[in-house]
Motif scaffolding. Sequence first.
Motif, PDB file in Angstrom:
ATOM      1  N   ILE A  58      -1.016  -1.037  -3.455  1.00 33.21           N
ATOM      2  CA  ILE A  58      -1.477  -0.263  -4.608  1.00 33.21           C
ATOM      3  C   ILE A  58      -2.422  -1.174  -5.376  1.00 33.21           C
ATOM      4  O   ILE A  58      -2.026  -2.253  -5.833  1.00 33.21           O
ATOM      5  N   LYS A  59      -3.681  -0.739  -5.461  1.00 29.70           N
ATOM      6  CA  LYS A  59      -4.696  -1.575  -6.103  1.00 29.70           C
ATOM      7  C   LYS A  59      -5.745  -0.683  -6.752  1.00 29.70           C
ATOM      8  O   LYS A  59      -6.211   0.280  -6.133  1.00 29.70           O
ATOM      9  N   ASP A  60      -6.104  -0.997  -7.976  1.00 34.20           N
ATOM     10  CA  ASP A  60      -7.147  -0.278  -8.716  1.00 34.20           C
ATOM     11  C   ASP A  60      -6.890   1.227  -8.766  1.00 34.20           C
ATOM     12  O   ASP A  60      -7.798   2.036  -8.621  1.00 34.20           O
ATOM     13  N   GLY A  61      -5.628   1.605  -8.932  1.00 32.17           N
ATOM     14  CA  GLY A  61      -5.279   3.015  -9.089  1.00 32.17           C
ATOM     15  C   GLY A  61      -5.209   3.809  -7.802  1.00 32.17           C
ATOM     16  O   GLY A  61      -5.094   5.025  -7.836  1.00 32.17           O
ATOM     17  N   LYS A  62      -5.273   3.138  -6.652  1.00 30.02           N
ATOM     18  CA  LYS A  62      -5.221   3.818  -5.358  1.00 30.02           C
ATOM     19  C   LYS A  62      -4.171   3.168  -4.475  1.00 30.02           C
ATOM     20  O   LYS A  62      -3.909   1.975  -4.588  1.00 30.02           O
ATOM     21  N   ALA A  63      -3.595   3.973  -3.588  1.00 31.29           N
ATOM     22  CA  ALA A  63      -2.590   3.474  -2.651  1.00 31.29           C
ATOM     23  C   ALA A  63      -3.102   3.639  -1.228  1.00 31.29           C
ATOM     24  O   ALA A  63      -3.687   4.669  -0.878  1.00 31.29           O
ATOM     25  N   SER A  64      -2.869   2.625  -0.412  1.00 30.67           N
ATOM     26  CA  SER A  64      -3.260   2.698   0.994  1.00 30.67           C
ATOM     27  C   SER A  64      -2.247   1.926   1.836  1.00 30.67           C
ATOM     28  O   SER A  64      -1.602   0.995   1.355  1.00 30.67           O
ATOM     29  N   MET A  65      -2.111   2.348   3.071  1.00 36.63           N
ATOM     30  CA  MET A  65      -1.215   1.665   3.999  1.00 36.63           C
ATOM     31  C   MET A  65      -2.019   0.551   4.661  1.00 36.63           C
ATOM     32  O   MET A  65      -2.966   0.806   5.393  1.00 36.63           O
ATOM     33  N   GLU A  66      -1.673  -0.672   4.369  1.00 37.68           N
ATOM     34  CA  GLU A  66      -2.417  -1.811   4.911  1.00 37.68           C
ATOM     35  C   GLU A  66      -1.966  -2.173   6.323  1.00 37.68           C
ATOM     36  O   GLU A  66      -2.764  -2.569   7.159  1.00 37.68           O
ATOM     37  N   LYS A  67      -0.676  -2.048   6.582  1.00 38.63           N
ATOM     38  CA  LYS A  67      -0.142  -2.487   7.873  1.00 38.63           C
ATOM     39  C   LYS A  67       1.010  -1.583   8.283  1.00 38.63           C
ATOM     40  O   LYS A  67       1.786  -1.135   7.449  1.00 38.63           O
ATOM     41  N   ALA A  68       1.094  -1.343   9.582  1.00 36.25           N
ATOM     42  CA  ALA A  68       2.232  -0.628  10.155  1.00 36.25           C
ATOM     43  C   ALA A  68       2.369  -1.084  11.595  1.00 36.25           C
ATOM     44  O   ALA A  68       1.372  -1.257  12.289  1.00 36.25           O
ATOM     45  N   ASP A  69       3.597  -1.290  12.030  1.00 34.47           N
ATOM     46  CA  ASP A  69       3.782  -1.702  13.411  1.00 34.47           C
ATOM     47  C   ASP A  69       4.116  -0.522  14.329  1.00 34.47           C
ATOM     48  O   ASP A  69       4.685  -0.690  15.389  1.00 34.47           O
ATOM     49  N   CYS A  70       3.687   0.665  13.926  1.00 38.01           N
ATOM     50  CA  CYS A  70       3.825   1.855  14.765  1.00 38.01           C
ATOM     51  C   CYS A  70       2.710   1.855  15.812  1.00 38.01           C
ATOM     52  O   CYS A  70       1.701   1.172  15.650  1.00 38.01           O
ATOM     53  N   PRO A  71       2.864   2.629  16.872  1.00 39.28           N
ATOM     54  CA  PRO A  71       1.860   2.581  17.941  1.00 39.28           C
ATOM     55  C   PRO A  71       0.510   3.218  17.606  1.00 39.28           C
ATOM     56  O   PRO A  71      -0.521   2.747  18.082  1.00 39.28           O
ATOM     57  N   ASP A  72       0.479   4.270  16.773  1.00 34.49           N
ATOM     58  CA  ASP A  72      -0.786   4.993  16.595  1.00 34.49           C
ATOM     59  C   ASP A  72      -1.640   4.539  15.412  1.00 34.49           C
ATOM     60  O   ASP A  72      -2.829   4.761  15.385  1.00 34.49           O
ATOM     61  N   LYS A  73      -1.065   3.941  14.391  1.00 35.28           N
ATOM     62  CA  LYS A  73      -1.789   3.403  13.222  1.00 35.28           C
ATOM     63  C   LYS A  73      -2.593   4.457  12.448  1.00 35.28           C
ATOM     64  O   LYS A  73      -3.533   4.127  11.736  1.00 35.28           O
ATOM     65  N   ILE A  74      -2.221   5.735  12.559  1.00 33.23           N
ATOM     66  CA  ILE A  74      -2.927   6.786  11.818  1.00 33.23           C
ATOM     67  C   ILE A  74      -2.797   6.550  10.314  1.00 33.23           C
ATOM     68  O   ILE A  74      -3.758   6.705   9.565  1.00 33.23           O
ATOM     69  N   CYS A  75      -1.630   6.123   9.867  1.00 34.43           N
ATOM     70  CA  CYS A  75      -1.419   5.886   8.436  1.00 34.43           C
ATOM     71  C   CYS A  75      -2.293   4.741   7.921  1.00 34.43           C
ATOM     72  O   CYS A  75      -2.773   4.777   6.794  1.00 34.43           O
ATOM     73  N   VAL A  76      -2.522   3.740   8.742  1.00 35.44           N
ATOM     74  CA  VAL A  76      -3.354   2.595   8.345  1.00 35.44           C
ATOM     75  C   VAL A  76      -4.816   3.011   8.246  1.00 35.44           C
ATOM     76  O   VAL A  76      -5.547   2.522   7.379  1.00 35.44           O
ATOM     77  N   ASN A  77      -5.230   3.920   9.092  1.00 36.91           N
ATOM     78  CA  ASN A  77      -6.625   4.380   9.096  1.00 36.91           C
ATOM     79  C   ASN A  77      -6.898   5.481   8.077  1.00 36.91           C
ATOM     80  O   ASN A  77      -8.044   5.899   7.914  1.00 36.91           O
ATOM     81  N   HIS A  78      -5.870   5.943   7.383  1.00 37.40           N
ATOM     82  CA  HIS A  78      -6.022   7.000   6.375  1.00 37.40           C
ATOM     83  C   HIS A  78      -6.717   6.435   5.137  1.00 37.40           C
ATOM     84  O   HIS A  78      -6.490   5.286   4.753  1.00 37.40           O
ATOM     85  N   ALA A  79      -7.544   7.232   4.509  1.00 36.88           N
ATOM     86  CA  ALA A  79      -8.218   6.817   3.273  1.00 36.88           C
ATOM     87  C   ALA A  79      -7.193   6.579   2.159  1.00 36.88           C
ATOM     88  O   ALA A  79      -6.103   7.158   2.166  1.00 36.88           O
ATOM     89  N   ALA A  80      -7.554   5.747   1.199  1.00 33.90           N
ATOM     90  CA  ALA A  80      -6.689   5.500   0.042  1.00 33.90           C
ATOM     91  C   ALA A  80      -6.489   6.793  -0.735  1.00 33.90           C
ATOM     92  O   ALA A  80      -7.382   7.646  -0.784  1.00 33.90           O
ATOM     93  N   ILE A  81      -5.325   6.932  -1.359  1.00 34.29           N
ATOM     94  CA  ILE A  81      -5.003   8.148  -2.109  1.00 34.29           C
ATOM     95  C   ILE A  81      -4.785   7.815  -3.580  1.00 34.29           C
ATOM     96  O   ILE A  81      -4.313   6.733  -3.928  1.00 34.29           O
ATOM     97  N   SER A  82      -5.124   8.790  -4.458  1.00 32.20           N
ATOM     98  CA  SER A  82      -4.934   8.588  -5.894  1.00 32.20           C
ATOM     99  C   SER A  82      -4.762   9.893  -6.669  1.00 32.20           C
ATOM    100  O   SER A  82      -4.391   9.872  -7.827  1.00 32.20           O
ATOM    101  N   LYS A  83      -5.030  11.028  -6.033  1.00 35.94           N
ATOM    102  CA  LYS A  83      -4.964  12.327  -6.717  1.00 35.94           C
ATOM    103  C   LYS A  83      -3.656  13.033  -6.386  1.00 35.94           C
ATOM    104  O   LYS A  83      -3.143  12.928  -5.276  1.00 35.94           O
ATOM    105  N   LYS A  84      -3.115  13.754  -7.380  1.00 33.19           N
ATOM    106  CA  LYS A  84      -1.856  14.469  -7.192  1.00 33.19           C
ATOM    107  C   LYS A  84      -1.921  15.349  -5.950  1.00 33.19           C
ATOM    108  O   LYS A  84      -2.892  16.059  -5.722  1.00 33.19           O
ATOM    109  N   GLY A  85      -0.878  15.268  -5.155  1.00 36.07           N
ATOM    110  CA  GLY A  85      -0.786  16.076  -3.954  1.00 36.07           C
ATOM    111  C   GLY A  85      -1.263  15.383  -2.692  1.00 36.07           C
ATOM    112  O   GLY A  85      -0.943  15.828  -1.590  1.00 36.07           O
ATOM    113  N   GLU A  86      -2.014  14.305  -2.804  1.00 39.00           N
ATOM    114  CA  GLU A  86      -2.472  13.585  -1.616  1.00 39.00           C
ATOM    115  C   GLU A  86      -1.297  12.828  -0.988  1.00 39.00           C
ATOM    116  O   GLU A  86      -0.409  12.359  -1.699  1.00 39.00           O
TER     117      GLU A  86
END
Length: 102
Positions: free
Chosen positions: A44-72
């Motif tokens: 969580i940095k500058d009002g946005k959240a992003s997944m920096e690392k995951a040891d899952c096989p597909d890494k879709i969450c890591v490649n997702h854009a940062a989120i900051s708006k309700k419902g994202e």
Amino acid sequence: MQLQGKRGAEVKVSVNNKEYGTYSLDKNQTVTIGEDDWENILIIKDGKASMEKADCPDKICVNHAAISKKGETIVCLPHKVVVEVVDENGTQDGNQIDIISK
């Protein structure tokens, strides 16, 4: 709809449909999410959240854009992790309107 969304106050993290924690978007922080055999790192940095690392096989969450708006959301399906932006009341939509169609 997301283009005009309002900025959220917090991110709520759930793992396997159980609340893991709620974290302010106003505070820069690193959150380690995981159990003995897996790990995700949420930044969580500058009002946005992003997944920096995951040891899952597909890494879709890591490649997702940062989120900051309700419902994202950011989802890591292999680890059953859901990160969702909510308002200060812990809800995605401050209006709480249900729409029923006939």
